[in-house]
Design a protein around this motif. Structure first.
Motif, PDB file in Angstrom:
ATOM      1  N   SER B  32       0.859  -1.177   0.000  1.00  0.00           N
ATOM      2  CA  SER B  32       0.000   0.000   0.000  1.00  0.00           C
ATOM      3  C   SER B  32       0.897   1.229   0.000  1.00  0.00           C
ATOM      4  N   LEU B  33       0.457   2.280  -0.668  1.00  0.00           N
ATOM      5  CA  LEU B  33       1.272   3.483  -0.828  1.00  0.00           C
ATOM      6  C   LEU B  33       0.574   4.689  -0.204  1.00  0.00           C
ATOM      7  N   PHE B  34       1.372   5.594   0.333  1.00  0.00           N
ATOM      8  CA  PHE B  34       0.838   6.714   1.097  1.00  0.00           C
ATOM      9  C   PHE B  34       1.615   7.990   0.785  1.00  0.00           C
ATOM     10  N   TRP B  35       0.925   9.100   0.958  1.00  0.00           N
ATOM     11  CA  TRP B  35       1.575  10.397   1.094  1.00  0.00           C
ATOM     12  C   TRP B  35       1.167  10.970   2.449  1.00  0.00           C
ATOM     13  N   TYR B  36       2.201  11.344   3.211  1.00  0.00           N
ATOM     14  CA  TYR B  36       1.995  12.042   4.468  1.00  0.00           C
ATOM     15  C   TYR B  36       2.514  13.469   4.316  1.00  0.00           C
ATOM     16  N   VAL B  37       1.920  14.390   5.086  1.00  0.00           N
ATOM     17  CA  VAL B  37       2.359  15.781   5.064  1.00  0.00           C
ATOM     18  C   VAL B  37       2.708  16.209   6.482  1.00  0.00           C
ATOM     19  N   GLN B  38       3.777  16.993   6.595  1.00  0.00           N
ATOM     20  CA  GLN B  38       4.199  17.498   7.903  1.00  0.00           C
ATOM     21  C   GLN B  38       4.282  19.020   7.825  1.00  0.00           C
ATOM     22  N   TYR B  39       3.401  19.691   8.552  1.00  0.00           N
ATOM     23  CA  TYR B  39       3.449  21.145   8.653  1.00  0.00           C
ATOM     24  C   TYR B  39       4.443  21.525   9.747  1.00  0.00           C
TER      25      TYR B  39
END
Lengths: 113, 112
Positions: B32-39
């Protein structure tokens, strides 16, 4: 919203002192991960647990780091003795195996002087 | 072992520009593939995910398509905003929900 709670958010300590970081995973999540983030190394996996049992802690310096889950609502990461190179942000994340998604805490920023 | 490769940053864009952040992966099986974002000053947040080939994940105007033939999961947005400035991480989990493997992250800077 359910969230992963990490304490402390910030910690400044002197070299040689013991540091304990705590994580409360989301209720019902059976998998807990510890990551360390630094500018140089990016995100490094330190250890992870499933159903409170450690599955992999190969990313952790064994001589000074230890990770435990004394119960389903608490995960701890301990550094003893701490060193300046341990300065980083430590993230805890939890998930449930069926959902395949991790929820991250806000992180514990550690500075070792 | 499994790995994720992302384009180097920072990516600097003007508001309303088109965004692409490249991500390729190496894995056995069917991850499974993901994009995470970190502010800034925060933990990572799940942005979108895709669990099988040709799936398209989307959220907040961002999209990524799971391309098995090219082992890629590129992140796109048609018109970026200043509030999109953050670090974006591509990641994968292989079968059995073992460890989440992250790329090195790509910093996006959007100017007005």
């Amino acid at each position: 919203d359910a969230r992963v709670t990490q304490t402390p958010r910030h910690k400044v300590t002197e070299m040689g002192q013991e540091v304990t970081m705590r994580c409360q995973p989301i209720l019902g999540h059976n998998t807990v991960f510890w990551y360390r983030q630094t500018m140089m190394q990016g995100l490094e996996l330190l250890a992870y647990f499933r159903n409170r049992a450690p599955l992999d802690d190969s990313g952790m310096p064994k001589d000074r780091f230890s990770a435990e889950m004394p119960d389903a609502t608490l995960a701890t990461l301990k550094i003893q003795p701490s060193e300046p190179r341990d300065s980083a942000v430590y993230f805890c994340a939890s998930g449930s195996a069926g959902a395949n998604v991790l929820t991250f805490g806000a992180g514990s920023r550690l500075t070792v002087l | 072992g499994d790995s994720v490769t992302q384009m180097e940053g920072p990516v600097t864009l003007s508001e309303e520009a088109f965004l692409t952040i490249n991500c390729t992966y190496t894995a056995t099986g069917y991850p499974s593939l993901f994009w995470y974002v970190q502010y800034p000053g925060e933990g990572l947040q799940l942005l979108l995910k895709a669990t099988k080939a040709d799936d398209k994940g989307s959220n907040k105007g961002f999209e990524a398509t799971y391309r098995k033939e090219t082992t890629s999961f590129h992140l796109e947005k048609g018109s970026v905003q200043v509030s999109d400035s953050a670090v974006y991480f591509c990641a994968l989990i292989n079968t059995g929900f073992q460890k989440l493997v992250f790329g090195t992250g790509t910093r996006l800077l959007v100017s007005p």
